[in-house]
Design an enzyme around this catalytic site. Structure first.
Site, mmCIF file in Angstrom:
data_model
loop_
_atom_site.group_PDB
_atom_site.id
_atom_site.type_symbol
_atom_site.label_atom_id
_atom_site.label_comp_id
_atom_site.label_asym_id
_atom_site.label_seq_id
_atom_site.Cartn_x
_atom_site.Cartn_y
_atom_site.Cartn_z
ATOM 1 N N GLU A 94 0.822 -1.214 0.000
ATOM 2 C CA GLU A 94 0.000 0.000 0.000
ATOM 3 C C GLU A 94 0.857 1.266 0.000
ATOM 4 O OE1 GLU A 94 -2.706 -0.651 3.356
ATOM 5 O OE2 GLU A 94 -4.127 -1.602 1.993
ATOM 6 N N GLU A 150 -12.530 -2.368 12.339
ATOM 7 C CA GLU A 150 -12.571 -1.641 11.068
ATOM 8 C C GLU A 150 -13.718 -2.106 10.169
ATOM 9 O OE1 GLU A 150 -8.949 -1.996 8.813
ATOM 10 O OE2 GLU A 150 -9.792 -0.948 7.083
ATOM 11 N N ASP A 201 -8.333 -9.117 3.930
ATOM 12 C CA ASP A 201 -8.130 -8.010 4.858
ATOM 13 C C ASP A 201 -9.178 -7.921 5.953
ATOM 14 O OD1 ASP A 201 -7.201 -5.763 6.080
ATOM 15 O OD2 ASP A 201 -7.769 -4.364 4.512
HETATM 16 C C1 BDP Z 1 -6.215 -2.258 6.146
HETATM 17 C C2 BDP Z 1 -6.518 -0.865 6.615
HETATM 18 C C3 BDP Z 1 -5.365 0.083 6.468
HETATM 19 C C4 BDP Z 1 -4.112 -0.549 7.044
HETATM 20 C C5 BDP Z 1 -3.865 -1.862 6.356
HETATM 21 C C6 BDP Z 1 -2.703 -2.645 6.949
HETATM 22 O O1 BDP Z 1 -7.627 -0.387 5.898
HETATM 23 O O2 BDP Z 1 -5.694 1.270 7.135
HETATM 24 O O3 BDP Z 1 -3.015 0.285 6.911
HETATM 25 O O4 BDP Z 1 -4.972 -2.697 6.515
HETATM 26 O O5 BDP Z 1 -2.968 -3.595 7.655
HETATM 27 O O6 BDP Z 1 -7.113 -3.099 6.791
HETATM 28 O O7 BDP Z 1 -1.542 -2.313 6.713
#
Ligand code: BDP
Length: 670
Positions: A246, A347, A319
Site C-alpha cells: 500500500e 474496522e 483483509d
Molecule cells: C487495512 C486498513 C489500512 C491498514 C492496512 C494494513 O484499511 O488502514 O493500513 O490494513 O494492515 O485493513 O496495513
C-alpha cells in the site's frame, strides 16, 4: 460508572498476607494485586516462589491452593491474576500448571505520532499527541500504568507503540526518548516495547542516498540506530515492518526481496535478542487475484529468513473482512516462523457502534484445519511451535484502544481486548468461557457470595445467560446483515463502514472496489477461485482444497468466497441461492432486533450510564443492519431479477435513497 475500570473493578477488604523471598517491581505488583483483590479466606497466607521447573514455560506458573510458583517474576504476576480472576468469576482453583500457548502476545497500535489512530474508533492515541508535544506528563504515566495492568491481567506481554504505516520520525532521538518513558512504565508489568519502522528511514532521517538493504552504509545505519535504541530501552523487543505494501517503501524499491530486507534488520537486532515481525500483507493492482498474492510472494522465500524474523500474516487472505477463510500461508511456510495478526479494532465490523464479540471468529480461525502436516494441523498448532521447530511463537492483535474514557469506544468492545489476551494465552479456550468471565468481571454484581463465590441466581438467569448468548451470536449476526455466505469487501468507499456493493468510482483501482469481489451478474454472484477461475483454492492443502473446490462440499459460509454461484443454485436449506441470501440478510436484522430486546430486559442489572450507552449503540446498529440488508438486496436484485421472498419483511429504504446517503457519506469523509 463510565467503563474506565474495564474488567478490573473488584475491590477487596478481606485481609490477606502475601510473602515472596524475592523482591522486584513486578513481584511488588503481584503482591499488591493479591492484597487489593483477594476474595478467598480471610487471613490467608499466600506464598509466591521462584522455582526451577521443567514443566513451566517462562511465563507459566503452578498454582496450588494459596501458593504460586513460577520461573520468572512475570510468571508470578500472571499466576496472581489467574487466582484473582477465578475468585471473581466464581471458579475453582485446583492444583494446576498453566502455560501460555504463544510466547509473544502482542498488541499492535496503529497510532500515529500526531496522535491520530488509523482505524481507531476510541479517540486519540494514548501514547502520542504530536511531535512537538513529546514531554511526558503525570497524566500519561498514570494512563500507561493502567494500560499495562489491564494487559498483564490477561497475559499480553508486548506492544508496538505506533502505526505500521510508520513515520520515519519514530526513530529520531526525541521520539525514542518518549518511547523509553513508555517502556519504563510497561516493564514492571512484564510488557516489552516494540516499534513499527519505515524501511526508508536511513534516507529520510539518516541523510543517506539509499535504503538498499545491501548497501554497507545502510546496514551500518540500522546497526547504529538499534544500538541507540538499546541504550535507551535495554529490553527493547524489536521492529514491526510493513514494506512494499500500500505504498510503503521496502526492499523491492532497490531490486531486493522481502527476505533481503527483513534479514538486514534481523542482523542489526540479533546481538540484543531483538526480533523482526515482517508483515505479509502485500498486494498490488495486477491481474492476479488479490487473495493469492501474499502466498505467491512469500512462499518462494520460505527458508530464507533468519530465525529472529517472524512473518506476520493476517487471519484471512484479504483483509480482516467480516468473515474470511484462513490465509493459506498458515502451515505452508514450514521453514519460517509465522504469526497470526488479528484485528481487535473493528474496522470492518461496525467500528465502535456495532456490538460484535470477535472471540468466536478468532476461535473459528485458530481451530481451522490446514491439513498441512496431516490431521490436527490447525492454524493454532501451525503457529504455536508444537508442529514446526521455531525459536519464537507469537500472535498479534491490532489494538482498539484510545483516549476515550472507556478505552474502546463501545463498552462491549472491551471484551475483544480481553478476548485477544485470553486466546493468545490459551488458544484452546472457548469463546463461551471468555464471554462468561468477562461479563462477570465487567458487569458482575458486587454482592457475590464471598464464601461460595456463587452469583445470585437471578443475575445469572436474567443477565448473564442471555447477554452471554447475545455476545456469542453477535459475530454471526454481523456476517448475516453485512456479508453472508462468503461475500466480502462490499463496503462503501474507504471508511469501511456502510454498504457499497455498487461503489466503483471511475479511475479507482479495481481491487479496491466491491464489484471486483462480488462479481454479481445476471447468472449469479461470487468470486470464482476454482481452477476455472483464479485458482486460489490450489494454495490450500488437500483434502481441504478438494472440499473447497466442490460446490457441494464447500462450506456455505465460504461459498461466494470460492465460487461464482448461479442465483438458482439449491442450498442446504433447499432454498435457491437468491432466496437464501435474502433470508440471511433478514436474519441478521432480526438478530440485532433481538439483541435490543435482550439488552432492554437487562436494564435493572446494569448501571445507568453503561446501560444507556450500549442501548443507544444497539439502536444505531439496528438501523445500520436494515440499511445493509436493503442496500445489498435491492442492488443484487438488479442482477437476480427475482422477488425478495414474500414471507420476509420488505425493505424500508429504496436504492436511490441509499445511493444518495452513501454519496453524502463519501463526500463528508473527504
Ligand atoms: C487495512 C486498513 C489500512 C491498514 C492496512 C494494513 O484499511 O488502514 O493500513 O490494513 O494492515 O485493513 O496495513
Amino acid at each position: 460508572e463510565n467503563g474506565h475500570k474495564l474488567w478490573l473493578r473488584a475491590n477487596s477488604t478481606i485481609p490477606v498476607e502475601v510473602r515472596c523471598s524475592k523482591k522486584s517491581p513486578t513481584i511488588d505488583i503481584a503482591i499488591n494485586e493479591l492484597k487489593n483483590g483477594w476474595q478467598g479466606k480471610a487471613g490467608q497466607l499466600i506464598e509466591l516462589k521462584i522455582v526451577k521447573d521443567k514443566l513451566l514455560k517462562d511465563d507459566g506458573f503452578r498454582i496450588n491452593g494459596a501458593t504460586i510458583q513460577a520461573k520468572t517474576d512475570a510468571g508470578l504476576l500472571y499466576g496472581a491474576f489467574e487466582i484473582l480472576r477465578r475468585q471473581h468469576a466464581g471458579e475453582s482453583i485446583a492444583e494446576e500448571i498453566v502455560n501460555p500457548s504463544y510466547n509473544l502476545r502482542i498488541l499492535n497500535h496503529w497510532d500515529n505520532l500526531d496522535g491520530s489512530v488509523e482505524r481507531g474508533y476510541a479517540g486519540r492515541s494514548i501514547f502520542w499527541r504530536g511531535i512537538d508535544s513529546l514531554e511526558v506528563t503525570s497524566g500519561d504515566l498514570n494512563l500507561w500504568k493502567e494500560y499495562a495492568r489491564a494487559n498483564a491481567s490477561v497475559g499480553i506481554n508486548a506492544t508496538v507503540l505506533n502505526n505500521v504505516n510508520a513515520s520515519p520520525s519514530v526513530l529520531t532521538t526525541p521520539v525514542l526518548e518518549r518511547a523509553k518513558a513508555v517502556a519504563d512504565v510497561l516493564r514492571p508489568c512484564g510488557i516489552k516495547t516494540y516499534l513499527a519502522v519505515n524501511f526508508a528511514s536511513p534516507e529520510v532521517i539518516g541523510g543517506l542516498e539509499t535504503a538498499d538493504p545491501f548497501d554497507p552504509a545502510v546496514k551500518a545505519w540500522w546497526k547504529e540506530k538499534v544500538k541507540e535504541i538499546y541504550t535507551l530501552i535495554p529490553d527493547f523487543g524489536g521492529f514491526l515492518v510493513k514494506a512494499n505494501s500500500e505504498g510503503q517503501p521496502g526492499p523491492q524499491n532497490f531490486g531486493r526481496n522481502h527476505a533481503d530486507g527483513a534479514n538486514m534488520m534481523a542482523e542489526a537486532l540479533e546481538p540484543y535478542n531483538g526480533i523482526v515481525m515482517w508483515r505479509a500483507f502485500v498486494y498490488d493492482p495486477s491481474d492476479e487475484d488479490r487473495a493469492k498474492q501474499a502466498y505467491n510472494e512469500f512462499m518462494p522465500l520460505d527458508g530464507q529468513f533468519h530465525d529472529n524474523v517472524i512473518i506476520q500474516v493476517k487471519n484471512g487472505p484479504i483483509d480482516f473482512q467480516p468473515r474470511e477463510p484462513f490465509s493459506p500461508l498458515f502451515g505452508a511456510m514450514k521453514k519460517t516462523t509465522v504469526m497470526p495478526e488479528l484485528q481487535v479494532t473493528m474496522e470492518y465490523h461496525g467500528q465502535s457502534v456495532h456490538l460484535v464479540f470477535l472471540a468466536t471468529m478468532w476461535e473459528e480461525f485458530l481451530k481451522s484445519e490446514t491439513w498441512q502436516e496431516g490431521a490436527g494441523s490447525t492454524v493454532a498448532r501451525c503457529t504455536d511451535g508444537s508442529i514446526f521447530n521455531q525459536k519464537y511463537s507469537a500472535i498479534a492483535g491490532v489494538a482498539n484502544i484510545g483516549l476515550d474514557t472507556n478505552w474502546c469506544g463501545h463498552d462491549f468492545a472491551q471484551a475483544n481486548w480481553y478476548a485477544f489476551g485470553r486466546q493468545a494465552w490459551d488458544h484452546s479456550i472457548s469463546s463461551a468461557q471468555i464471554a462468561d468471565e468477562w461479563l462477570k468481571l465487567t458487569f458482575g454484581p458486587q454482592n457475590i457470595d464471598k464464601e461460595t463465590s456463587s452469583y445470585d441466581l437471578e443475575w445469572n438467569l436474567s443477565f448473564l445467560q442471555p447477554v452471554k448468548q447475545m455476545m456469542l451470536n453477535s459475530h454471526e449476526a454481523t456476517v448475516n446483515y453485512m456479508m453472508p455466505l462468503g461475500l466480502h469487501h462490499i463496503f462503501s468507499a474507504h471508511a469501511h463502514y456502510g454498504p457499497g456493493p455498487w461503489w466503483a468510482p471511475r479511475g479507482m483501482r479495481a481491487d479496491w472496489t466491491p464489484p471486483y469481489y462480488h462479481q454479481a451478474d445476471s447468472l449469479g454472484i461470487g468470486f470464482d477461485r476454482t481452477a476455472l477461475g483464479s485458482d486460489a483454492i490450489s494454495q490450500y492443502h488437500e483434502p481441504l482444497a478438494g472440499q473447497l473446490a466442490d460446490l457441494n462440499t464447500c462450506p456455505e459460509a465460504y461459498l461466494l468466497w470460492f465460487h461464482h454461484v448461479s442465483w438458482d443454485h439449491k442450498m442446504k436449506s433447499n432454498r435457491t441461492l437468491w432466496n437464501e441470501l435474502c433470508y440471511r440478510y433478514d436474519e441478521g436484522v432480526k438478530q440485532v432486533r433481538e439483541f435490543q430486546r435482550v439488552w432492554d430486559k437487562a436494564e435493572r442489572f446494569v448501571d445507568a450510564e453503561r446501560f444507556a450507552a450500549v442501548q443507544h449503540k444497539l439502536t444505531e446498529q439496528g438501523m445500520n443492519a436494515q440499511e445493509w440488508k436493503d442496500a445489498c438486496l435491492l442492488y443484487f436484485q438488479q442482477f437476480s431479477k427475482q422477488p425478495i421472498p414474500y414471507e420476509l419483511e420488505r425493505p424500508l429504504f429504496n436504492l436511490d435513497e441509499l445511493l444518495e446517503r452513501d454519496r453524502q457519506r463519501v463526500r463528508r469523509s473527504r
